[in-house]
Design an enzyme around this catalytic site. Structure first.
Site, PDB file in Angstrom:
ATOM      1  N   GLU A  33      39.348  36.649  24.402  1.00  0.00           N
ATOM      2  CA  GLU A  33      40.068  37.822  24.909  1.00  0.00           C
ATOM      3  C   GLU A  33      40.199  38.843  23.783  1.00  0.00           C
ATOM      4  OE1 GLU A  33      41.423  39.244  27.701  1.00  0.00           O
ATOM      5  OE2 GLU A  33      42.155  40.772  26.314  1.00  0.00           O
ATOM      6  N   ARG A 107      51.349  42.469  38.049  1.00  0.00           N
ATOM      7  CA  ARG A 107      50.162  41.853  37.446  1.00  0.00           C
ATOM      8  C   ARG A 107      50.558  40.858  36.361  1.00  0.00           C
ATOM      9  NH1 ARG A 107      46.729  42.405  33.095  1.00  0.00           N
ATOM     10  NH2 ARG A 107      44.532  41.988  33.529  1.00  0.00           N
ATOM     11  N   TYR A 221      55.667  48.846  47.478  1.00  0.00           N
ATOM     12  CA  TYR A 221      55.935  47.480  47.951  1.00  0.00           C
ATOM     13  C   TYR A 221      56.763  46.731  46.909  1.00  0.00           C
ATOM     14  CZ  TYR A 221      51.537  47.008  45.306  1.00  0.00           C
ATOM     15  OH  TYR A 221      50.552  47.102  44.348  1.00  0.00           O
ATOM     16  N   ASP A 299      36.057  42.520  38.219  1.00  0.00           N
ATOM     17  CA  ASP A 299      35.699  43.936  38.104  1.00  0.00           C
ATOM     18  C   ASP A 299      34.382  44.134  37.362  1.00  0.00           C
ATOM     19  OD1 ASP A 299      37.943  44.716  39.450  1.00  0.00           O
ATOM     20  OD2 ASP A 299      39.019  45.482  37.703  1.00  0.00           O
TER      21      ASP A 299
HETATM   22  C1  LIG Z   1      45.872  46.147  31.047  1.00  0.00           C
HETATM   23  C2  LIG Z   1      45.535  46.082  32.519  1.00  0.00           C
HETATM   24  C3  LIG Z   1      46.493  46.480  33.446  1.00  0.00           C
HETATM   25  C4  LIG Z   1      46.202  46.454  34.814  1.00  0.00           C
HETATM   26  N1  LIG Z   1      47.156  46.863  35.699  1.00  0.00           N
HETATM   27  C5  LIG Z   1      46.898  46.802  37.023  1.00  0.00           C
HETATM   28  C6  LIG Z   1      47.888  47.193  37.969  1.00  0.00           C
HETATM   29  O1  LIG Z   1      48.979  47.596  37.620  1.00  0.00           O
HETATM   30  N2  LIG Z   1      47.581  47.115  39.296  1.00  0.00           N
HETATM   31  C7  LIG Z   1      46.348  46.694  39.722  1.00  0.00           C
HETATM   32  O2  LIG Z   1      46.106  46.648  40.942  1.00  0.00           O
HETATM   33  N3  LIG Z   1      45.394  46.319  38.856  1.00  0.00           N
HETATM   34  C8  LIG Z   1      45.644  46.363  37.518  1.00  0.00           C
HETATM   35  N4  LIG Z   1      44.673  46.008  36.625  1.00  0.00           N
HETATM   36  C9  LIG Z   1      43.361  45.643  37.127  1.00  0.00           C
HETATM   37  C10 LIG Z   1      43.332  44.341  37.815  1.00  0.00           C
HETATM   38  O3  LIG Z   1      43.968  43.355  37.069  1.00  0.00           O
HETATM   39  C11 LIG Z   1      41.874  44.047  38.015  1.00  0.00           C
HETATM   40  O4  LIG Z   1      41.278  45.061  38.778  1.00  0.00           O
HETATM   41  C12 LIG Z   1      41.614  42.818  38.802  1.00  0.00           C
HETATM   42  O5  LIG Z   1      42.613  41.877  38.650  1.00  0.00           O
HETATM   43  C13 LIG Z   1      40.254  42.247  38.408  1.00  0.00           C
HETATM   44  O6  LIG Z   1      40.414  41.266  37.434  1.00  0.00           O
HETATM   45  P1  LIG Z   1      39.372  41.029  36.266  1.00  0.00           P
HETATM   46  O7  LIG Z   1      39.675  39.690  35.724  1.00  0.00           O
HETATM   47  O8  LIG Z   1      38.004  41.317  36.699  1.00  0.00           O
HETATM   48  O9  LIG Z   1      39.711  42.134  35.202  1.00  0.00           O
HETATM   49  P2  LIG Z   1      41.011  42.307  34.311  1.00  0.00           P
HETATM   50  O10 LIG Z   1      42.178  41.650  34.933  1.00  0.00           O
HETATM   51  O11 LIG Z   1      41.052  43.753  34.018  1.00  0.00           O
HETATM   52  O12 LIG Z   1      40.682  41.468  32.983  1.00  0.00           O
HETATM   53  C14 LIG Z   1      39.661  41.783  32.064  1.00  0.00           C
HETATM   54  C15 LIG Z   1      40.039  41.148  30.739  1.00  0.00           C
HETATM   55  O13 LIG Z   1      38.933  41.240  29.843  1.00  0.00           O
HETATM   56  C16 LIG Z   1      39.388  41.663  28.577  1.00  0.00           C
HETATM   57  N5  LIG Z   1      38.275  42.325  27.912  1.00  0.00           N
HETATM   58  C17 LIG Z   1      37.731  43.526  28.212  1.00  0.00           C
HETATM   59  N6  LIG Z   1      36.689  43.780  27.414  1.00  0.00           N
HETATM   60  C18 LIG Z   1      36.565  42.733  26.574  1.00  0.00           C
HETATM   61  C19 LIG Z   1      35.661  42.429  25.515  1.00  0.00           C
HETATM   62  N7  LIG Z   1      34.685  43.269  25.181  1.00  0.00           N
HETATM   63  N8  LIG Z   1      35.811  41.254  24.844  1.00  0.00           N
HETATM   64  C20 LIG Z   1      36.812  40.372  25.198  1.00  0.00           C
HETATM   65  N9  LIG Z   1      37.698  40.621  26.200  1.00  0.00           N
HETATM   66  C21 LIG Z   1      37.568  41.786  26.875  1.00  0.00           C
HETATM   67  C22 LIG Z   1      40.542  42.592  28.910  1.00  0.00           C
HETATM   68  O14 LIG Z   1      41.408  42.778  27.816  1.00  0.00           O
HETATM   69  C23 LIG Z   1      41.200  41.850  30.068  1.00  0.00           C
HETATM   70  O15 LIG Z   1      42.135  40.898  29.632  1.00  0.00           O
HETATM   71  C24 LIG Z   1      44.921  46.018  35.255  1.00  0.00           C
HETATM   72  C25 LIG Z   1      43.955  45.614  34.323  1.00  0.00           C
HETATM   73  C26 LIG Z   1      44.255  45.616  32.955  1.00  0.00           C
HETATM   74  C27 LIG Z   1      43.208  45.152  31.939  1.00  0.00           C
END
Ligand SMILES: Cc1cc2nc3c(=O)[nH]c(=O)nc-3n(C[C@H](O)[C@H](O)[C@H](O)COP(=O)(O)OP(=O)(O)OC[C@H]3O[C@@H](n4cnc5c(N)ncnc54)[C@H](O)[C@@H]3O)c2cc1C
Length: 395
Positions: A33, A107, A221, A299
């Site tokens: 991370e 979140r 909500y 994402d």
């Molecule tokens: C800080 C933050 C706040 C959010 N707040 C909201 C919100 O309020 N409401 C909402 O609907 N969605 C929010 N989201 C987005 C939501 O969590 C995501 O759209 C969804 O849960 C998809 O999850 P994911 O695991 O694909 O991505 P994410 O939950 O975004 O997780 C991606 C992770 O990868 C890490 N990362 C990124 N690049 C690198 C790298 N190069 N090397 C190592 N680690 C890396 C990030 O720090 C993060 O922890 C937020 C995302 C983040 C990162």
């Protein structure tokens, strides 16, 4: 299948779900991370019945329930005078028609609950992935600090600006949609209970309420066990806005976006805590999420517009589906092929429907929402669409 070493890049919602589901199946997993600590970031997100099925399947639902919201009813109100457009049951309909509950959560609370599945010792913080290459049956991840890690499989769960996706599938080309959203919260005591002309509509802080107008909408909500109301305020914007969860805004900027809207809403908005703004971007679906020993999820695989509130839900689905496909396969290549076949069409279809809903919403008055039943009915623990009480009921 022999014991695999899996490296998950990104300890977000999808990465932790994948790591937890793989650990539950006895797979050796490490997570890297970029953040120096896992903390209290973000605001509310929605967990439709398809997401709740994943939490239930992982054994985490009981832990999340006291921290979540569970809106009883959905109210759609006119943004300018607060009059009722329509109202419908959310909690009851969700269970009957889609086979599980409809929750809303901060979140950070969802993240903390998912973290229970992954021991601290399996998470390496403060490591920024710069790229990944597949060579000779292994995947090599390179980090900004110059280090490298080798694994049998690398899972790119590094979010919307994914370095893994960039290194495997090339640069993407996000298009700014001309819309942005403010994200903020108010204590539930600030929720106006009497809205509409002459106080004609009564709502509560435990409901899901949307105010709709020509230049935007404000969707609210309950989260944090019903103690806070989450606010997603979408708005048409000529100015470019960064695609970032951390771009600060202000109450004054938020209020200016809704000048002329109904007074009880504006009074509530004047009491929000820290306010962030997020530019809404659109991207085309990727036809495949797998290349060699590398797979994408969340994402990184299917960045989508927030119109269907499915970003977190689909990421969690991806995580458990990946673990199931790998567990059921002869080898990693077969497991990844099964994952790709199952997930890429579904993720792409949700992305495109989110885009369609967004385009439809530009018309005023807003049209009825597109059908989300096919999304909600899916059970990613098994990979099949659940039959529900309503469907099974005799006609
Ligand atoms: C800080 C933050 C706040 C959010 N707040 C909201 C919100 O309020 N409401 C909402 O609907 N969605 C929010 N989201 C987005 C939501 O969590 C995501 O759209 C969804 O849960 C998809 O999850 P994911 O695991 O694909 O991505 P994410 O939950 O975004 O997780 C991606 C992770 O990868 C890490 N990362 C990124 N690049 C690198 C790298 N190069 N090397 C190592 N680690 C890396 C990030 O720090 C993060 O922890 C937020 C995302 C983040 C990162």
């Amino acid at each position: 299948m022999r014991r695999k070493r899996v490296l998950v890049i990104g300890a977000g919602i999808g990465g932790l779900t994948a790591a937890g589901a793989l650990l539950q199946r006895g797979v050796e997993v490490s997570v890297v991370e970029r953040a120096a600590e896992l903390g209290e970031v973000g605001a509310g997100l929605q967990l439709g019945p398809n997401a709740v099925k994943v939490l239930r399947g992982l054994g985490l639902l009981e832990a999340l329930l006291p921290l979540a919201g569970e809106p009883r009813e959905l109210f759609s109100l006119n943004g300018y005078d607060g009059s009722l457009r329509f109202r419908e049951s959310l909690a009851e309909k969700s269970a009957q028609a889609f086979g599980d509950r409809y929750l809303t959560a901060h979140r950070a609370d969802l993240h903390a609950v998912l973290q229970r599945l992954v021991p601290d010792s399996a998470i390496m913080l403060d490591r920024v992935c710069v790229d990944v290459v597949s060579r000779n049956g292994v995947a090599v991840t390179r980090f900004a600090d110059g280090g490298e890690l080798e694994a049998d499989l690398v899972v790119g769960a590094d979010g919307i600006h994914s370095a893994v996706r960039r290194s495997i599938f090339g640069m993407d080309s996000p298009r700014f949609t001309g819309q942005m959203a403010w994200r903020c919260m108010v204590p539930v005591e600030r929720v106006p209970l009497s809205v509409g002309p002459g106080g004609s509509v009564e709502i509560s802080g435990q409901d899901y309420v949307g105010w709709i107008g020509a230049e935007g909408h404000v969707i609210c909500y309950p989260i944090r066990g019903g103690a806070m109301w989450n606010i997603f305020a979408g708005h048409v914007s000529d100015a470019w806005v960064e695609e970032s969860w951390a771009a600060p805004s202000s109450t004054a900027e938020l209020l200016a976006g809704y000048a002329g809207w109904t007074e009880p809403l504006l009074e509530m908005l004047s009491h929000v805590g820290p306010c962030f703004k997020w530019g809404i971007y659109d991207r085309d679906p990727l036809p495949s999420w797998v290349s060699g020993q590398v797979a994408l999820l969340g994402d990184a695989a299917h960045p989508m517009m927030p119109t269907l509130a499915q970003g977190a839900a689909l990421s969690m689905e991806d995580g458990v589906a990946l673990a199931r496909c790998l567990a059921g396969a002869e080898d990693i290549v077969a497991g990844l092929a099964a994952y790709d076949r199952e997930r890429a069409p579904r993720g792409g279809r949700v992305q495109l429907q989110a885009r369609q809903q967004f385009l439809n919403n530009k018309k005023v008055p807003a049209p009825p929402p597109l059908d989300r039943g096919w999304i909600f009915r899916h059970d990613a623990m098994t990979g099949i669409d659940q039959q529900t009480e309503l469907e099974l009921a005799p006609i």
